[in-house]
Design an enzyme around this catalytic site. Structure first.
Site, PDB file in Angstrom:
ATOM      1  N   VAL A  46       0.804  -1.362   0.028  1.00 15.23           N
ATOM      2  CA  VAL A  46      -0.044  -0.243  -0.046  1.00 15.23           C
ATOM      3  C   VAL A  46       0.786   1.451   0.094  1.00 15.23           C
ATOM      4  CG1 VAL A  46      -1.862   1.294   1.188  1.00 15.23           C
ATOM      5  CG2 VAL A  46      -1.967  -1.267   1.223  1.00 15.23           C
ATOM      6  N   CYS A  47       2.048   1.213   0.809  1.00 12.91           N
ATOM      7  CA  CYS A  47       2.854   2.319   0.860  1.00 12.91           C
ATOM      8  C   CYS A  47       3.285   3.197  -0.291  1.00 12.91           C
ATOM      9  CB  CYS A  47       4.136   2.013   1.723  1.00 12.91           C
ATOM     10  SG  CYS A  47       3.454   1.388   3.309  1.00 12.91           S
ATOM     11  N   PRO A  48       3.775   2.325  -1.481  1.00 10.72           N
ATOM     12  CA  PRO A  48       4.214   3.152  -2.509  1.00 10.72           C
ATOM     13  C   PRO A  48       2.837   3.740  -3.267  1.00 10.72           C
ATOM     14  CG  PRO A  48       4.485   0.720  -2.875  1.00 10.72           C
ATOM     15  CD  PRO A  48       4.050   1.061  -1.513  1.00 10.72           C
TER      16      PRO A  48
END
Length: 187
Positions: A46-48
Site C-alpha cells: 500500500v505504501c508505494p
C-alpha cells in the site's frame, strides 16, 4: 493526549531528497505549512501507492506553500535503494525521512513498537509548528492525496480567517460558517 495544537517536538533525522542525504529538524517544519506522512515500510504494498499519489499531486501542495515529508522507520539508505528501484518512488520530489531510532514515530505517537514500524499517520502542521490535523489509518487502508489537499485548504482557510469554520465536505470557494448562538439547533 491529543496532539492537536501541540508544537512539533524536537528531532534531527536524515532524509533522502533529490539524490542527496540531508538533515531535517523540527525547524524545517516552521515558517510554512507541512505534511508529515508516516507509512509502515519501504518495499511494501500500500505504501508505494500512497507515496506515488502524493508525488502525482505534489505540485498542488507546493502551490499552497506546503512541503511534504514522508517518514518510515527505514533508514535513509533504504529510501535511496527504493527510489533507485521503483518507478512509483522515482516520481517523489519531497524528502523521505529515515526514522530508525523511532524518535519521530514516538514524537507523533504512531510507533507500533512490537513491529518496529509506524502506523499510517498524517499530520498537517501550520507555519508556527503546531499540529492542526491528525489522521491515523489502519495498515490496510491507503490514503488519498486529493482528500488531504481538501483538508489542508480547510486548515489554511480557518487559520487565516479567525471566527470562521469549514463544514463537512467544504471545498475551496464554498460557504463557511461563523459559529454563534443563532446557529444552535438550526443546522
Amino acid at each position: 493526549m491529543s496532539l492537536i495544537n501541540t508544537e512539533v517536538k524536537p528531532f534531527k533525522a536524515t532524509a533522502y531528497h533529490h539524490g542527496q542525504f540531508v538533515e531535517v529538524t523540527e525547524a524545517d517544519l516552521k515558517g510554512k505549512w507541512s505534511v508529515v506522512f508516516f507509512y509502515p515500510a519501504d518495499f511494501t504494498f500500500v505504501c508505494p501507492t500512497e507515496l506515488e499519489d502524493l508525488a502525482d499531486n505534489y505540485a498542488e501542495f507546493q502551490k499552497l506553500g506546503v512541503e511534504i515529508y514522508g517518514v518510515s522507520t527505514d533508514t535513509h539508505f533504504t529510501h535511496k535503494a527504493w527510489h533507485d528501484t521503483s518507478e512509483a518512488i522515482k516520481k517523489i520530489q519531497y524528502p523521505l525521512i529515515g526514522d530508525p531510532t523511532w524518535t519521530l514515530s514516538k514524537n507523533f505517537d504512531v510507533l507500533i513498537e512490537s513491529a518496529g514500524l509506524a502506523d499510517r499517520g498524517t499530520f498537517v502542521i501550520d507555519p508556527e509548528g503546531k499540529i492542526q490535523i491528525v489522521e491515523i489509518n489502519a495498515g490496510g487502508i491507503g490514503r488519498d492525496a486529493n482528500e488531504l489537499l481538501r483538508k489542508v485548504k480547510a486548515a489554511q482557510y480557518v487559520h487565516s480567517h479567525p471566527g470562521e469554520v469549514c463544514p463537512a465536505k467544504w471545498k475551496e470557494g464554498e460557504a463557511t460558517l461563523a459559529p454563534s448562538i443563532d446557529l444552535v439547533g438550526k443546522i
